[in-house]
Design a protein around this motif. Structure first.
Motif, PDB file in Angstrom:
ATOM      1  N   VAL A   6       0.847  -1.196   0.000  1.00 21.00           N
ATOM      2  CA  VAL A   6       0.000   0.000   0.000  1.00 21.00           C
ATOM      3  C   VAL A   6       0.883   1.247   0.000  1.00 21.00           C
ATOM      4  CG1 VAL A   6      -1.647   1.351   1.375  1.00 21.00           C
ATOM      5  CG2 VAL A   6      -1.990  -1.116   1.060  1.00 21.00           C
ATOM      6  N   GLN A   7       1.931   1.220   0.781  1.00 20.49           N
ATOM      7  CA  GLN A   7       2.857   2.341   0.848  1.00 20.49           C
ATOM      8  C   GLN A   7       3.512   2.585  -0.514  1.00 20.49           C
ATOM      9  OE1 GLN A   7       6.154   1.894   3.658  1.00 20.49           O
ATOM     10  NE2 GLN A   7       5.295   3.602   4.821  1.00 20.49           N
ATOM     11  N   PHE A   8       3.915   1.515  -1.189  1.00 22.18           N
ATOM     12  CA  PHE A   8       4.539   1.655  -2.509  1.00 22.18           C
ATOM     13  C   PHE A   8       3.542   2.197  -3.535  1.00 22.18           C
ATOM     14  CE2 PHE A   8       6.111   0.081  -6.643  1.00 22.18           C
ATOM     15  CZ  PHE A   8       7.341   0.735  -6.650  1.00 22.18           C
ATOM     16  N   VAL A   9       2.310   1.754  -3.489  1.00 19.53           N
ATOM     17  CA  VAL A   9       1.281   2.275  -4.395  1.00 19.53           C
ATOM     18  C   VAL A   9       1.052   3.757  -4.131  1.00 19.53           C
ATOM     19  CG1 VAL A   9      -1.177   2.155  -5.006  1.00 19.53           C
ATOM     20  CG2 VAL A   9       0.159   0.051  -4.804  1.00 19.53           C
ATOM     21  N   LYS A  10       0.974   4.130  -2.861  1.00 17.97           N
ATOM     22  CA  LYS A  10       0.831   5.550  -2.510  1.00 17.97           C
ATOM     23  C   LYS A  10       2.023   6.350  -3.036  1.00 17.97           C
ATOM     24  CE  LYS A  10      -1.795   5.542   1.837  1.00 17.97           C
ATOM     25  NZ  LYS A  10      -1.656   5.837   3.277  1.00 17.97           N
ATOM     26  N   TYR A  11       3.219   5.789  -2.870  1.00 16.05           N
ATOM     27  CA  TYR A  11       4.437   6.452  -3.357  1.00 16.05           C
ATOM     28  C   TYR A  11       4.349   6.675  -4.864  1.00 16.05           C
ATOM     29  CZ  TYR A  11       9.313   7.156  -4.576  1.00 16.05           C
ATOM     30  OH  TYR A  11      10.478   7.654  -5.092  1.00 16.05           O
ATOM     31  N   CYS A  12       3.883   5.690  -5.593  1.00 14.98           N
ATOM     32  CA  CYS A  12       3.745   5.825  -7.055  1.00 14.98           C
ATOM     33  C   CYS A  12       2.687   6.861  -7.420  1.00 14.98           C
ATOM     34  CB  CYS A  12       3.416   4.476  -7.677  1.00 14.98           C
ATOM     35  SG  CYS A  12       4.801   3.306  -7.623  1.00 14.98           S
ATOM     36  N   LEU A  13       1.596   6.910  -6.668  1.00 15.72           N
ATOM     37  CA  LEU A  13       0.567   7.935  -6.914  1.00 15.72           C
ATOM     38  C   LEU A  13       1.122   9.338  -6.677  1.00 15.72           C
ATOM     39  CD1 LEU A  13      -2.562   6.205  -5.338  1.00 15.72           C
ATOM     40  CD2 LEU A  13      -2.108   6.598  -7.775  1.00 15.72           C
ATOM     41  N   ASN A  36      14.512   5.180  -5.010  1.00 20.70           N
ATOM     42  CA  ASN A  36      14.104   6.328  -4.201  1.00 20.70           C
ATOM     43  C   ASN A  36      13.099   5.912  -3.132  1.00 20.70           C
ATOM     44  OD1 ASN A  36      12.396   9.221  -4.031  1.00 20.70           O
ATOM     45  ND2 ASN A  36      14.632   9.367  -4.123  1.00 20.70           N
ATOM     46  N   PHE A  37      12.204   4.998  -3.466  1.00 27.05           N
ATOM     47  CA  PHE A  37      11.272   4.484  -2.454  1.00 27.05           C
ATOM     48  C   PHE A  37      12.050   3.824  -1.320  1.00 27.05           C
ATOM     49  CE2 PHE A  37       8.819   0.943  -0.668  1.00 27.05           C
ATOM     50  CZ  PHE A  37       7.739   1.646  -0.150  1.00 27.05           C
TER      51      PHE A  37
END
Length: 144
Positions: free
Chosen positions: A10-17, A132-133
């Motif tokens: 979820v954190q990675f998806v948020k980061y991509c958004l 970067n993530f």
């Protein structure tokens, strides 16, 4: 799937958004500065990237990683990570373009073609995103 692993995804998806939003902010500021304020192309570009990085820092700090750390410290570390990962991205593009694809254009269909540089840029962007993530998760916004 454990809740902790689910949270990472979820954190990675948020980061991509946030990355998509950063791109819109960057290009929007460049467009406004160049088209409406009639600023120099390079000044417009610099202002756009400053706005995008600032947006990235604030959204990642507050929404993605929900960090409670100090702004000054985290902002400095964030910018250092941005520069490091951008350097890794440039190196990746250079290596792939120079070693594998060159400047050739590859015809995918009758209407779609991609250059070797385009392929390298896509790979470099993926490398930047993951690096970067990881940097922000493990360094900038790590929880004490």
């Amino acid at each position: 799937m454990k809740a902790e692993n689910s949270n990472k995804y979820v954190q990675f998806v948020k980061y991509c958004l946030v990355g998509v939003l950063n791109t819109l902010v960057t290009f929007g500021v460049i467009y406004i500065c160049k088209s409406f304020l009639d600023l120099n192309l390079y000044v417009s570009n610099a202002l756009g990237y400053i706005a995008g990085v600032a947006n990235s820092f604030l959204c990642n700090k507050q929404w993605v990683f929900q960090s409670k750390g100090g702004y000054r410290r985290e902002a400095i570390i964030f910018v250092m990570g941005f520069l490091l990962c951008y350097g890794i991205q440039l190196w990746t593009v250079w290596i792939i373009t120079d070693s594998w694809f060159g400047a050739e254009v590859y015809q995918l269909t009758d209407y779609i073609a991609i250059s070797g540089y385009g392929i390298a840029t896509l790979v470099g962007n993926a490398v930047y995103t993951v690096a970067n993530f990881a940097y922000n998760k493990m360094v900038t916004f790590r929880r004490a």
